[in-house]
Design a protein around this motif. Structure first.
Motif, PDB file in Angstrom:
ATOM      1  N   ILE A   4       0.856  -1.186   0.000  1.00 27.43           N
ATOM      2  CA  ILE A   4       0.000   0.000   0.000  1.00 27.43           C
ATOM      3  C   ILE A   4       0.888   1.231   0.000  1.00 27.43           C
ATOM      4  N   THR A   5       0.519   2.206  -0.830  1.00 32.31           N
ATOM      5  CA  THR A   5       1.246   3.466  -0.889  1.00 32.31           C
ATOM      6  C   THR A   5       0.402   4.550  -0.239  1.00 32.31           C
ATOM      7  N   TYR A   6       0.961   5.163   0.794  1.00 33.66           N
ATOM      8  CA  TYR A   6       0.341   6.290   1.491  1.00 33.66           C
ATOM      9  C   TYR A   6       1.096   7.535   1.054  1.00 33.66           C
ATOM     10  N   ILE A   7       0.383   8.521   0.514  1.00 33.36           N
ATOM     11  CA  ILE A   7       1.027   9.744   0.043  1.00 33.36           C
ATOM     12  C   ILE A   7       0.582  10.899   0.922  1.00 33.36           C
ATOM     13  N   ASN A  10       2.109  16.646   1.422  1.00 36.81           N
ATOM     14  CA  ASN A  10       3.262  17.327   0.809  1.00 36.81           C
ATOM     15  C   ASN A  10       3.902  16.508  -0.313  1.00 36.81           C
ATOM     16  N   GLY A  11       3.335  15.326  -0.604  1.00 37.28           N
ATOM     17  CA  GLY A  11       3.840  14.500  -1.700  1.00 37.28           C
ATOM     18  C   GLY A  11       4.772  13.370  -1.273  1.00 37.28           C
ATOM     19  N   THR A  12       5.156  13.333  -0.013  1.00 40.33           N
ATOM     20  CA  THR A  12       6.031  12.266   0.466  1.00 40.33           C
ATOM     21  C   THR A  12       5.295  10.928   0.409  1.00 40.33           C
ATOM     22  N   GLU A  13       5.933   9.946  -0.210  1.00 42.61           N
ATOM     23  CA  GLU A  13       5.324   8.626  -0.355  1.00 42.61           C
ATOM     24  C   GLU A  13       5.905   7.641   0.650  1.00 42.61           C
ATOM     25  N   HIS A  14       5.028   6.800   1.184  1.00 44.54           N
ATOM     26  CA  HIS A  14       5.423   5.717   2.079  1.00 44.54           C
ATOM     27  C   HIS A  14       4.825   4.444   1.486  1.00 44.54           C
ATOM     28  N   VAL A  15       5.664   3.532   1.062  1.00 42.91           N
ATOM     29  CA  VAL A  15       5.209   2.269   0.489  1.00 42.91           C
ATOM     30  C   VAL A  15       5.498   1.182   1.517  1.00 42.91           C
ATOM     31  N   ASN A  31       3.174   1.271  10.838  1.00 44.60           N
ATOM     32  CA  ASN A  31       4.356   1.729  10.103  1.00 44.60           C
ATOM     33  C   ASN A  31       4.637   3.210  10.313  1.00 44.60           C
ATOM     34  N   ASN A  32       3.995   3.795  11.328  1.00 44.48           N
ATOM     35  CA  ASN A  32       4.240   5.201  11.712  1.00 44.48           C
ATOM     36  C   ASN A  32       4.070   6.179  10.552  1.00 44.48           C
ATOM     37  N   ILE A  33       3.003   5.989   9.786  1.00 50.70           N
ATOM     38  CA  ILE A  33       2.724   6.887   8.668  1.00 50.70           C
ATOM     39  C   ILE A  33       2.129   8.173   9.232  1.00 50.70           C
ATOM     40  N   PRO A  34       2.767   9.316   8.998  1.00 49.32           N
ATOM     41  CA  PRO A  34       2.219  10.575   9.522  1.00 49.32           C
ATOM     42  C   PRO A  34       0.930  10.970   8.806  1.00 49.32           C
TER      43      PRO A  34
END
Length: 107
Positions: A4-7, A10-15, A31-34
């Motif tokens: 899963i990709t969380y964007i 500000n455009g920062t991607e977390h896959v 996964n500490n996704i802000p």
């Protein structure tokens, strides 16, 4: 595992890889996704795990239930078509590759 990709706004991607059976919210939390606050812990009692589903995925996810629709009324700038609560999206192999966009803020 489903990737899963969380964007972030500000455009920062977390896959991240998320285990089937969890929710998209739990994947973000673990996964500490802000930007995914999840104040209610996944009980669908707030809107702090709100995201905008990438247009390519909107029609591929299970439909929103009434309780999710109601909670989205409290989300920051909800989009009638793309807004979802990540606590209500179960991770399965079918959502491998899902992309979600996190709003500027959660309320």
């Amino acid at each position: 595992m489903a990737r899963i990709t969380y964007i972030e706004h500000n455009g920062t991607e977390h896959v991240v890889d998320v285990r089937p059976g969890l929710t998209v919210m739990e994947g973000a939390r673990d996964n500490n996704i802000p930007g995914i606050d999840a104040d209610c812990g996944g009980a669908c009692a707030c809107s702090t795990c709100h995201v905008y589903v990438d247009p390519a995925w909107v029609d591929r996810l299970p439909k929103k239930q009434a309780v999710e629709e109601d909670m989205l009324d409290f989300a920051y700038q909800p989009d009638p078509k793309r807004s979802r609560l990540t606590c209500q999206i179960k991770v399965t192999d079918a959502i491998d590759g899902l992309v979600v966009h996190i709003p500027e803020k959660q309320i």
